[in-house]
Design a protein around this motif. Structure first.
Motif: not given
Length: 429
Positions: A274-276, A327, A331-332, A334, A338
């Motif tokens: 994920t994004g974070d 993914e 990526a946009e 957290t 999600t």
């Protein structure tokens, strides 16, 4: 270590004496009083010559349901699982897990008088369980044919590595080795590195089959009056659990690949970044969920029109591209965002927790899941058995010290204190 059958075969010794000549407690005529007290197996006596994991796991389930389980151990050290570690206030974590609510009796089965004691116990037993080394039970006169010839109502359960037939019948069998032999490692781990399952999965599978087999045999005996000879092996138990990969390989000609946390035949299923910098574990099971996943979680409805992803089989074939697309969308957002989207969309998901996370898991804070059991080192925390039966409270009795119940059990069999002292001095108990 996750050894199961005793790797040290007993020497040839005289078989058990005639049980009719040995005083013994008799079977309860009916467990009805136990049923009223919420103990379904009250009145059932189990004698077990057991070590390590598989057989003790089976008999602990019986003990938690109210059966009287008499565990035979070697004088001195006892079950070698007592020495696996010292992590539970000096006790072994394996032994604490597997042996609550049992009575411990020490016997040196190479000693003739110890075999007389065992014969007396078996004369009053409903069930006998053993996981001695291959051939040892027969040399002691503890094979099913011999015991059931004396008492047709007896249920005899043999737990072994590979069973009583076949080219590996005499081979030592430990949990890791069974995982290897059954192909479990070929489907577990990352693509470039096999990994064993981190718990004693072969032992546990055999223990659970032994437990359910004993319950089935007790039910059959209520109908027919006859006991049964039961045989459970680690190899057969884990082979049953490997049936889906076996079918996959038989009918495609290609064995399932190791896919880490992903699923060999379902996609998307597994871990995604994920994004974070975190990750989530998720599983999409059908086309309805795939649509929701694209629209509500990824918010990329255009993926529904991609012919590569039109079916689960297609998504599996194009797993690398699918993972990249998933993914890229995640990526946009957290990890927490999600997980919230997945919950709202009704898509199964979870986190990769540590054992510390499990110990603090909020799901274990509800439903009376934690209990205390007594032990030689004082009270210990334990998670109650997973099956809930209305009106039945699991026994979850104390973890015994080596030979803790020897004197009391000998007294039940008619031995006076002087007899017990003489047997102890002779090394029989």
């Amino acid at each position: 270590m996750t050894e199961t059958p005793d790797p040290t075969a007993l020497p040839d010794v005289t078989a058990l004496p005639d049980a009719a000549a040995v005083p013994a407690p008799r079977r309860a005529a009916s467990p009805a009083g136990g049923l009223a007290a919420g103990k379904p197996l009250a009145g059932i006596t189990v004698v077990s010559i057991e070590q390590a994991v598989a057989a003790p796991f089976a008999t602990r389930q019986l003990a938690d349901l109210g059966a009287r389980v008499i565990k035979i151990e070697r004088p001195g050290a006892g079950d070698f699982a007592r020495g696996y570690d010292e992590t539970v206030k000096g006790l072994a974590s394996y032994f604490v897990w597997l042996n609550r609510a049992k009575e411990s009796l020490t016997l040196d089965l190479k000693h003739p008088e110890a075999r007389e004691v065992l014969a007396g116990l078996l004369a009053g037993a409903d069930v006998f369980v053993q996981n001695l080394a291959p051939g040892a039970a027969a040399r002691l006169g503890l094979d099913a044919a011999t015991l059931r010839a004396r008492d047709p109502r007896m249920i005899v359960c043999d737990v072994s590595g590979y069973g009583s037939a076949g080219p590996l019948r005499d081979k030592k069998a430990y949990d890791l080795l069974i995982q290897c032999e059954t192909g479990l490692l070929s489907v577990t781990g990352a693509p470039d590195a096999p990994a064993k399952v981190g718990i004693s999965v072969a032992d546990i599978s055999a223990g659970m089959y032994a437990y359910t087999a004993v319950l089935t045999a007790l039910f059959m005996r209520e109908r027919t009056g006859e006991g049964a000879a039961l045989e459970v092996s680690l190899f057969d138990s884990l082979t049953e659990w490997m049936a889906q990969p076996m079918y996959y390989a038989m009918y495609t000609g290609v064995p399932p690949a190791r896919t880490g946390t992903s699923h060999a035949s379902i996609a998307p299923y597994g871990g995604f970044r994920t994004g974070d910098g975190g990750s989530v574990q998720l599983g999409v099971q059908n086309e309805r969920e795939w649509r929701r996943f694209c629209e509500e979680v990824l918010r990329r409805p255009e993926l529904l029109a991609d012919p590569r992803y039109a079916t689960n089989a297609g998504r599996v074939r194009h797993r690398a591209a699918l993972t990249a697309d998933v993914e890229a969308a995640l990526a946009e957002v957290t990890t927490e965002q999600t997980l919230a989207r997945l919950d709202e969309a009704g898509i199964a998901n979870g986190r990769i927790n540590t054992i510390g996370d499990l110990l603090a898991h909020p799901q274990l804070d509800v439903g009376d899941r934690w209990r205390e059991v007594d032990s030689p080192v004082g009270p210990l925390r334990a998670v109650r058995p997973p099956v809930r039966i209305g009106g039945v409270d699991p026994v979850m009795g104390a973890v015994p010290a080596v030979g803790e119940h020897t004197d009391a059990l000998l007294a039940e069999l008619g031995y006076d204190p002087a007899d017990t002292a003489r047997l102890r001095a002779a090394g029989a108990v």
